[in-house]
Design an enzyme around this catalytic site. Structure first.
Site, short mmCIF file in Angstrom:
data_model
loop_
_atom_site.label_atom_id
_atom_site.label_comp_id
_atom_site.label_asym_id
_atom_site.label_seq_id
_atom_site.Cartn_x
_atom_site.Cartn_y
_atom_site.Cartn_z
NE ARG A 44 -3.32 -0.29 -5.44
CZ ARG A 44 -4.52 0.43 -5.13
NH1 ARG A 44 -4.54 1.12 -4.56
NH2 ARG A 44 -5.41 0.32 -5.85
CE1 TYR A 45 1.92 0.39 -2.43
CE2 TYR A 45 0.21 -0.13 -0.97
CZ TYR A 45 1.04 0.87 -1.81
OH TYR A 45 0.59 2.12 -1.94
NE ARG A 80 2.79 -2.07 2.46
CZ ARG A 80 3.71 -1.78 1.30
NH1 ARG A 80 4.34 -2.80 0.59
NH2 ARG A 80 3.74 -0.54 0.90
CB CYS A 131 -17.66 4.37 9.49
SG CYS A 131 -16.55 3.52 8.32
CB CYS A 177 -15.45 10.86 7.19
SG CYS A 177 -14.93 10.20 8.53
CB CYS A 236 -15.20 8.64 3.37
SG CYS A 236 -14.55 6.84 3.09
NE ARG A 240 -11.46 1.69 1.21
CZ ARG A 240 -10.64 1.52 2.29
NH1 ARG A 240 -11.32 1.47 3.53
NH2 ARG A 240 -9.30 1.06 2.23
CG ASP A 272 -7.55 9.63 -2.05
OD1 ASP A 272 -6.40 9.65 -2.24
OD2 ASP A 272 -7.94 8.64 -0.99
CG ASP A 330 -3.49 5.74 -1.82
OD1 ASP A 330 -2.85 5.24 -2.81
OD2 ASP A 330 -4.10 5.36 -0.98
CE LYS A 362 -1.39 4.42 1.86
NZ LYS A 362 -1.72 2.94 1.35
C1 LIG Z 1 -2.25 1.92 2.09
C2 LIG Z 1 -2.36 0.66 1.69
C3 LIG Z 1 -1.23 -0.08 2.01
C4 LIG Z 1 -0.21 -0.02 3.21
O1 LIG Z 1 0.64 0.74 2.77
P1 LIG Z 1 2.00 1.19 3.87
O2 LIG Z 1 2.80 2.17 3.04
O3 LIG Z 1 2.66 0.14 3.90
O4 LIG Z 1 1.24 1.56 4.91
C5 LIG Z 1 -1.57 -1.48 1.80
N1 LIG Z 1 -2.26 -1.83 0.80
C6 LIG Z 1 -3.32 -0.99 0.14
C7 LIG Z 1 -4.16 -1.52 -0.83
C8 LIG Z 1 -3.19 0.09 0.65
O5 LIG Z 1 -4.15 1.18 0.13
S1 SF4 Z 2 -12.60 8.06 6.44
FE1 SF4 Z 2 -14.42 6.56 5.54
S2 SF4 Z 2 -13.84 4.47 6.12
FE2 SF4 Z 2 -12.76 6.06 7.61
S3 SF4 Z 2 -14.07 6.27 9.34
FE3 SF4 Z 2 -14.60 7.99 7.93
S4 SF4 Z 2 -16.10 6.91 6.51
FE4 SF4 Z 2 -15.10 5.39 7.59
#
Ligand SMILES: *Cc1c(COP(=O)(O)O)cnc(C)c1O
Ligand code: SF4
Length: 345
Positions: free
Chosen positions: A90-91, A94, A103, A107, A110, A112, A270, A307, A314
Site C-alpha cells: 500500500r505504501y 514497505r 492467532c 480478539c 479484530c 481481520r 476500525d 486506518d 493510516k
Molecule cells: C500498517 C501498515 C504498514 C506499516 O505502516 P507504518 O506506518 O510504517 O508502521 C504497511 N503496510 C500496510 C498494508 C499496513 O497496513
Molecule cells: S487482533 Fe486479530 S490478528 Fe491480532 S491477535 Fe487478535 S485476532 Fe489475531
C-alpha cells in the site's frame, strides 16, 4: 512439546468448555462463534476478574457481534492492494506479508475478523509468491510479517521465512507484528529470541490494550525480546468499554515504556462488521490524547491514527493543538488548556 504449545493446544474453542469457567449464556456464545470463531487459552482466561471486564470484553464472544450491520468485512481493503495473495503493498517502500493463519486468541474486535481462524490460508506457495514479489520490487526496504500471528509458527519455520526475507538484498528492516507477548507470553522462549537476534535489524511490534495485560509473565517475555536487542513498539486499539479512558491509557503507556516498549500507534477502532460495539468517536480519541500529550513522558505517547476505510492507509488525527493561525502569530494550547501565543517569523 513445549509449554506454550500445550497451553495453545488446550485453548477453549467451544461454548460448552467456556461455560465450565465463566458465567456465560452458552446458547448465545455457540451461535456467535459459528460466524466468528473463539479461541482463548488458560493464561489469558486467568486474567479475567469479573464479567465484562476489559479482558473479558476482548476475548469472550458477545451477541452484539451478530446483530451489527455497520462497517465492512474488509474495511482496509487489504485485498485490493494485494498484488499476490497474502501480501499488501500500500505504501511505497514497505509491504505487509501474512505468514501465519493462526492467532493465540481471536480478539473480538479484530479487523481481520472474517479471515482469522477461518478464511486465511497461508501455504508454502503463498509465502513463496510473496517473497518473489518482494525480490522483484527493489523499492521495498521494510517487510512486515503479520497474520494471524507470525510467532505461532515453530522456531524453524519462522527462521526459514525470516532468513529468506533477510537474503533479499534491498530489504533493510524486518518487522514482526505479534500479539503473543500479550496473549501467550510463554511463547517468547530463550530459543526464539536467540534465533531472532541473528536477523537484525529486526523490530517487533506488540499489542497490549490494557495495563492488566502487563503481567509478570508478559513483562518477562518483553524483557527477553528487549535483551535480544529487538526494539519494541506497541500498537493499541482504542476500544469502548476496554480502554477508552485517560487514566487507563496513561497507565498502559507509562508501564509499557518502563519495560522498554515504545507506544507506537493508538488506532481508532476500525469500521469492521461485528465489532461496532467497540467503536468510539474520533473526538473521544482526540480528547484523550489531548490530556495525555504533555502529561506523561513524550516517549510514552503514541501517534493516534485512523486506518481509513477504503485503503487510504493510516492517517494521524491529532489531537490538534493549533487554535488559530494569523500572519504574525499562531496560537497553541497544551494539555492543561493554557493559551500560548507564538510569533511567526
Ligand atoms: C500498517 C501498515 C504498514 C506499516 O505502516 P507504518 O506506518 O510504517 O508502521 C504497511 N503496510 C500496510 C498494508 C499496513 O497496513
Ligand atoms: S487482533 Fe486479530 S490478528 Fe491480532 S491477535 Fe487478535 S485476532 Fe489475531
Amino acid at each position: 512439546m513445549e509449554i506454550w504449545q500445550s497451553i495453545l493446544r488446550q485453548s477453549i474453542q467451544s461454548a460448552d468448555k467456556l461455560a465450565e469457567h465463566l458465567p456465560i449464556d452458552t446458547e448465545e456464545v455457540a451461535r456467535t462463534i459459528r460466524t466468528y470463531p473463539m479461541r482463548i487459552n488458560a493464561y489469558y482466561l486467568s486474567l479475567i476478574k469479573e464479567e465484562s471486564d476489559p479482558i473479558w470484553r476482548q476475548a469472550i464472544p458477545d451477541s452484539r457481534e451478530l446483530i451489527d450491520e455497520s462497517g465492512f468485512e474488509d474495511p482496509l481493503m487489504e485485498e485490493r492492494d494485494s498484488p499476490v495473495v497474502n501480501l499488501t503493498h500500500r505504501y511505497p517502500d514497505r509491504v505487509l506479508l501474512l505468514v501465519s493463519s493462526e492467532c493465540a486468541m481471536y480478539c473480538r474486535f479484530c479487523t481481520r475478523k472474517r479471515k482469522v481462524g477461518t478464511n486465511l490460508r497461508v501455504t508454502d506457495e503463498t509465502i513463496r509468491q510473496g517473497l518473489e514479489y518482494i525480490q522483484g520490487h527493489r523499492e521495498i526496504r521494510d517487510v512486515i510479517l503479520s497474520g494471524g500471528d507470525p510467532l505461532l509458527l515453530s522456531d524453524d519455520r519462522l527462521e526459514e521465512i525470516i532468513g529468506r526475507v533477510r537474503a533479499i538484498k534491498h530489504v533493510e528492516i524486518i518487522r514482526i507484528g505479534s500479539r503473543v507477548p500479550c496473549t501467550l507470553p510463554q511463547r517468547i522462549t530463550p530459543a526464539l529470541t536467540r534465533m531472532l537476534k541473528k536477523y537484525h535489524p529486526l523490530y517487533v511490534n506488540v499489542h497490549f490494550n490494557h495495563p492488566r495485560e502487563l503481567t509478570e509473565e508478559a513483562k518477562a517475555a518483553l524483557n527477553r525480546l528487549a535483551d535480544a536487542g529487538i526494539p519494541l513498539g506497541n500498537q493499541s486499539v482504542l476500544l469502548r468499554g476496554v480502554n477508552d479512558r485517560v487514566d487507563i491509557l496513561r497507565e498502559l503507556f507509562c508501564k509499557l515504556l518502563a519495560v522498554r516498549v515504545k507506544p507506537y500507534y493508538l488506532y481508532l477502532a476500525d469500521a469492521v462488521r461485528g465489532a461496532g460495539h467497540f467503536r468510539t468517536s474520533l473526538s473521544c480519541g482526540t480528547q484523550i490524547m489531548r490530556e495525555i500529550q504533555g502529561a506523561i513522558s513524550g516517549m510514552a505517547v503514541p501517534t493516534f491514527v485512523v486506518d481509513t476505510p477504503g485503503g487510504g492507509g493510516k492517517v494521524p488525527v491529532g489531537p490538534n493543538h493549533v487554535l488559530s493561525k494569523g500572519e504574525e502569530e499562531f496560537v497553541l494550547t497544551n494539555y492543561r488548556g493554557q493559551i500560548l501565543k507564538c510569533p511567526e517569523p
